[in-house]
Scaffold this motif. Structure first.
Motif, PDB file in Angstrom:
ATOM      1  N   TYR A  97       0.691  -1.179   0.053  1.00  0.00           N
ATOM      2  CA  TYR A  97      -0.730  -0.038   0.403  1.00  0.00           C
ATOM      3  C   TYR A  97       1.155   1.209   0.245  1.00  0.00           C
ATOM      4  CZ  TYR A  97       0.759  -0.096   4.207  1.00  0.00           C
ATOM      5  OH  TYR A  97       1.707  -0.035   6.128  1.00  0.00           O
ATOM      6  N   LYS A  98       0.125   2.400  -0.175  1.00  0.00           N
ATOM      7  CA  LYS A  98       0.840   3.496  -0.203  1.00  0.00           C
ATOM      8  C   LYS A  98      -0.016   4.301   0.665  1.00  0.00           C
ATOM      9  CE  LYS A  98       4.135   3.469  -3.771  1.00  0.00           C
ATOM     10  NZ  LYS A  98       5.235   2.502  -3.611  1.00  0.00           N
ATOM     11  N   PHE A  99       0.605   4.758   1.554  1.00  0.00           N
ATOM     12  CA  PHE A  99       0.311   5.240   3.277  1.00  0.00           C
ATOM     13  C   PHE A  99       0.306   7.103   2.897  1.00  0.00           C
ATOM     14  CE2 PHE A  99       2.376   6.973   7.366  1.00  0.00           C
ATOM     15  CZ  PHE A  99       1.186   7.072   8.192  1.00  0.00           C
ATOM     16  N   VAL A 100      -0.421   6.964   3.268  1.00  0.00           N
ATOM     17  CA  VAL A 100      -1.033   8.741   3.527  1.00  0.00           C
ATOM     18  C   VAL A 100      -0.750   9.447   4.816  1.00  0.00           C
ATOM     19  CG1 VAL A 100      -3.066  11.187   3.209  1.00  0.00           C
ATOM     20  CG2 VAL A 100      -2.862   8.617   1.085  1.00  0.00           C
ATOM     21  N   ALA A 101       0.796  10.060   4.885  1.00  0.00           N
ATOM     22  CA  ALA A 101       1.189  10.910   5.896  1.00  0.00           C
ATOM     23  C   ALA A 101       1.394  12.423   5.435  1.00  0.00           C
ATOM     24  CB  ALA A 101       2.410  10.338   6.319  1.00  0.00           C
ATOM     25  N   LYS A 102       0.933  12.878   6.304  1.00  0.00           N
ATOM     26  CA  LYS A 102       1.701  14.469   7.440  1.00  0.00           C
ATOM     27  C   LYS A 102       2.380  14.825   6.299  1.00  0.00           C
ATOM     28  CE  LYS A 102       2.474  14.299  11.892  1.00  0.00           C
ATOM     29  NZ  LYS A 102       2.499  15.002  13.377  1.00  0.00           N
ATOM     30  N   SER A 103       2.758  15.799   5.786  1.00  0.00           N
ATOM     31  CA  SER A 103       3.870  15.926   5.227  1.00  0.00           C
ATOM     32  C   SER A 103       5.144  16.497   5.837  1.00  0.00           C
ATOM     33  CB  SER A 103       4.170  17.562   4.395  1.00  0.00           C
ATOM     34  OG  SER A 103       2.911  17.157   3.674  1.00  0.00           O
ATOM     35  N   SER A 104       4.972  16.679   6.883  1.00  0.00           N
ATOM     36  CA  SER A 104       6.039  17.211   7.863  1.00  0.00           C
ATOM     37  C   SER A 104       6.929  15.678   7.991  1.00  0.00           C
ATOM     38  CB  SER A 104       5.819  17.911   9.448  1.00  0.00           C
ATOM     39  OG  SER A 104       4.438  16.999   9.906  1.00  0.00           O
ATOM     40  N   LEU A 105       6.521  14.570   7.999  1.00  0.00           N
ATOM     41  CA  LEU A 105       7.579  13.712   8.511  1.00  0.00           C
ATOM     42  C   LEU A 105       8.689  13.129   6.927  1.00  0.00           C
ATOM     43  CD1 LEU A 105       4.385  10.997   9.615  1.00  0.00           C
ATOM     44  CD2 LEU A 105       5.744  12.053  11.246  1.00  0.00           C
ATOM     45  N   PHE A 106       8.141  14.106   5.953  1.00  0.00           N
ATOM     46  CA  PHE A 106       8.603  13.139   5.308  1.00  0.00           C
ATOM     47  C   PHE A 106       9.657  14.159   4.878  1.00  0.00           C
ATOM     48  CE2 PHE A 106       4.710  12.222   3.737  1.00  0.00           C
ATOM     49  CZ  PHE A 106       4.797  10.821   2.358  1.00  0.00           C
ATOM     50  N   SER A 107      10.265  15.332   5.900  1.00  0.00           N
ATOM     51  CA  SER A 107      11.706  15.919   5.930  1.00  0.00           C
ATOM     52  C   SER A 107      11.944  15.536   7.216  1.00  0.00           C
ATOM     53  CB  SER A 107      11.334  17.390   5.952  1.00  0.00           C
ATOM     54  OG  SER A 107      10.498  17.611   7.382  1.00  0.00           O
ATOM     55  N   LEU A 108      12.265  14.329   7.587  1.00  0.00           N
ATOM     56  CA  LEU A 108      13.058  14.042   8.469  1.00  0.00           C
ATOM     57  C   LEU A 108      13.635  13.390   8.326  1.00  0.00           C
ATOM     58  CD1 LEU A 108       9.815  12.237  11.555  1.00  0.00           C
ATOM     59  CD2 LEU A 108      11.349  14.703  11.655  1.00  0.00           C
ATOM     60  N   PRO A 109      14.937  13.181   9.186  1.00  0.00           N
ATOM     61  CA  PRO A 109      16.210  12.666   8.216  1.00  0.00           C
ATOM     62  C   PRO A 109      16.028  10.660   8.915  1.00  0.00           C
ATOM     63  CG  PRO A 109      16.707  13.900   9.654  1.00  0.00           C
ATOM     64  CD  PRO A 109      15.558  14.180   9.697  1.00  0.00           C
ATOM     65  N   LEU A 110      16.268   9.671   7.025  1.00  0.00           N
ATOM     66  CA  LEU A 110      16.150   8.634   7.152  1.00  0.00           C
ATOM     67  C   LEU A 110      14.488   7.765   7.062  1.00  0.00           C
ATOM     68  CD1 LEU A 110      18.881   7.208   9.829  1.00  0.00           C
ATOM     69  CD2 LEU A 110      18.699   7.777   7.071  1.00  0.00           C
ATOM     70  N   VAL A 111      13.967   8.660   7.747  1.00  0.00           N
ATOM     71  CA  VAL A 111      12.336   7.565   8.134  1.00  0.00           C
ATOM     72  C   VAL A 111      11.903   8.479   7.089  1.00  0.00           C
ATOM     73  CG1 VAL A 111      10.431   7.838   8.768  1.00  0.00           C
ATOM     74  CG2 VAL A 111      12.236   7.434  10.389  1.00  0.00           C
ATOM     75  N   GLY A 112      11.830  10.207   6.805  1.00  0.00           N
ATOM     76  CA  GLY A 112      11.670  10.735   5.516  1.00  0.00           C
ATOM     77  C   GLY A 112      11.445  10.315   4.553  1.00  0.00           C
ATOM     78  N   TRP A 113      12.865  10.497   4.496  1.00  0.00           N
ATOM     79  CA  TRP A 113      13.933  10.248   3.143  1.00  0.00           C
ATOM     80  C   TRP A 113      13.049   8.536   2.721  1.00  0.00           C
ATOM     81  CZ3 TRP A 113      19.232  11.180   5.935  1.00  0.00           C
ATOM     82  CH2 TRP A 113      19.911  12.003   5.847  1.00  0.00           C
ATOM     83  N   MET A 114      13.467   7.239   3.463  1.00  0.00           N
ATOM     84  CA  MET A 114      13.294   6.326   3.260  1.00  0.00           C
ATOM     85  C   MET A 114      11.336   6.125   2.880  1.00  0.00           C
ATOM     86  SD  MET A 114      13.042   2.978   2.581  1.00  0.00           S
ATOM     87  CE  MET A 114      14.653   2.339   3.921  1.00  0.00           C
ATOM     88  N   MET A 115      10.229   7.509   3.339  1.00  0.00           N
ATOM     89  CA  MET A 115       8.825   7.516   3.022  1.00  0.00           C
ATOM     90  C   MET A 115       8.695   8.409   1.908  1.00  0.00           C
ATOM     91  SD  MET A 115       7.118   8.683   6.267  1.00  0.00           S
ATOM     92  CE  MET A 115       5.613   9.436   5.791  1.00  0.00           C
ATOM     93  N   SER A 116       9.876   9.092   1.342  1.00  0.00           N
ATOM     94  CA  SER A 116      10.044   9.273  -0.340  1.00  0.00           C
ATOM     95  C   SER A 116      10.158   8.046  -1.099  1.00  0.00           C
ATOM     96  CB  SER A 116      11.296  10.677  -0.439  1.00  0.00           C
ATOM     97  OG  SER A 116      10.009  11.624   0.223  1.00  0.00           O
ATOM     98  N   LEU A 117      11.276   7.281  -0.449  1.00  0.00           N
ATOM     99  CA  LEU A 117      12.014   6.365  -1.422  1.00  0.00           C
ATOM    100  C   LEU A 117      10.878   5.921  -2.625  1.00  0.00           C
ATOM    101  CD1 LEU A 117      14.697   5.559  -0.925  1.00  0.00           C
ATOM    102  CD2 LEU A 117      14.873   6.900  -2.249  1.00  0.00           C
ATOM    103  N   LEU A 118       9.956   5.326  -0.955  1.00  0.00           N
ATOM    104  CA  LEU A 118       8.133   4.027  -1.555  1.00  0.00           C
ATOM    105  C   LEU A 118       7.329   4.684  -1.724  1.00  0.00           C
ATOM    106  CD1 LEU A 118       8.352   3.210   2.727  1.00  0.00           C
ATOM    107  CD2 LEU A 118       8.743   1.851   0.595  1.00  0.00           C
ATOM    108  N   GLY A 119       7.427   6.045  -2.360  1.00  0.00           N
ATOM    109  CA  GLY A 119       6.430   6.603  -2.868  1.00  0.00           C
ATOM    110  C   GLY A 119       4.805   7.192  -2.010  1.00  0.00           C
ATOM    111  N   TYR A 120       4.804   6.893  -0.990  1.00  0.00           N
ATOM    112  CA  TYR A 120       4.025   7.504   0.235  1.00  0.00           C
ATOM    113  C   TYR A 120       3.938   8.585   0.014  1.00  0.00           C
ATOM    114  CZ  TYR A 120       5.247   3.029   2.797  1.00  0.00           C
ATOM    115  OH  TYR A 120       5.558   2.245   3.348  1.00  0.00           O
ATOM    116  N   VAL A 121       1.921   9.072   0.153  1.00  0.00           N
ATOM    117  CA  VAL A 121       1.546  10.314   0.004  1.00  0.00           C
ATOM    118  C   VAL A 121       1.926  11.299   0.850  1.00  0.00           C
ATOM    119  CG1 VAL A 121      -0.147  11.430  -1.758  1.00  0.00           C
ATOM    120  CG2 VAL A 121       0.388   9.024  -1.527  1.00  0.00           C
TER     121      VAL A 121
END
Length: 240
Positions: A97-121
């Motif tokens: 699945y693609k997880f919809v998450a608040k935008s601020s999480l995508f700026s977190l080191p490692l966690v946010g980078w991985m979410m971007s790689l995964l194509g989460y929304v």
């Protein structure tokens, strides 16, 4: 005891998160030509997050029921939201699945980078433009046969269910895909509010309910959201 458990969890996280990111980056680069939807990468992250981080303490128990009810194709997974630990629990579905998450999480080191790689929304609460972009991204994934997972409350609350927003249900109606309720219980036992403190004991339960054809329940996404919320209220009351 909570200080010991908290220190242990964050130690495990800080040591293993860079390893996960590096492995994920390599898998992303190698597998993208044959797996553009990043299903393999999502599988790696689910197994890692659920199997390692959500089981970092021997006092944490998690059971997942109803995986066999998950559709093989596109659907909108909706889950109630009680804690920041809910997404770790939802990883235990072991389902793409693609997880919809608040935008601020995508700026977190490692966690946010991985979410971007995964194509989460990403989505920014309160922004109409961001909401429209989120819906468009979800439509893209649904049309590729990829489920999306949304917390329809929009944020988490430990004081009971908030009103369900219409976005997830609008998607299901427009794209003619089933709504799959996922009931999460017990995550507030694990994580204390918005803080970093972990409880030494927690019993978490994730249940998949039968898929619902949205056209059978309501032509209006707001009415459908209210009907699905009532299902959650009844389900949680029956086990409360």
């Amino acid at each position: 005891m909570k200080y010991v458990v908290t220190a242990w969890f964050w130690l495990v996280f800080l040591v293993t998160a860079p390893v996960l990111f590096l492995l994920g980056l390599v898998l992303f680069l190698v597998a993208y030509p044959v797996d553009p939807d990043r299903r393999w990468l999502h599988t790696l992250v689910c197994r890692w997050c659920f199997g390692l981080w959500l089981h970092a303490s021997p006092g944490w128990r998690t059971r997942v029921e109803g995986r066999e009810l998950l559709p093989s194709g596109a659907c909108v997974l909706v889950a109630n939201h009680q804690s920041a630990a809910d997404i770790l629990a939802a990883m235990g579905l072991f389902h793409p699945y693609k997880f919809v998450a608040k935008s601020s999480l995508f700026s977190l080191p490692l966690v946010g980078w991985m979410m971007s790689l995964l194509g989460y929304v990403p989505v920014t609460r309160g922004s109409t433009t961001s909401m429209d972009q989120m819906l468009e991204s979800c439509r893209y994934w649904l049309r590729r046969g990829m489920p999306v997972l949304i917390f329809p409350e929009g944020t988490y609350s430990q004081e009971g269910l908030l009103r369900f927003k219409r976005g997830a249900f609008q998607l299901a109606l427009e794209e003619h895909v089933p709504v799959v309720p996922v009931v999460i219980e017990g995550t507030p036992q694990l994580l204390e509010g918005d803080g970093i403190w972990m409880s030494p004991r927690a019993s978490i339960r994730v249940r998949v309910l039968p898929p619902m054809s949205p056209e059978l329940f309501a032509p209006d996404p707001v009415a459908l959201a209210d009907q699905v919320r009532t299902l959650y209220v009844d389900t949680l009351a029956a086990t409360g």
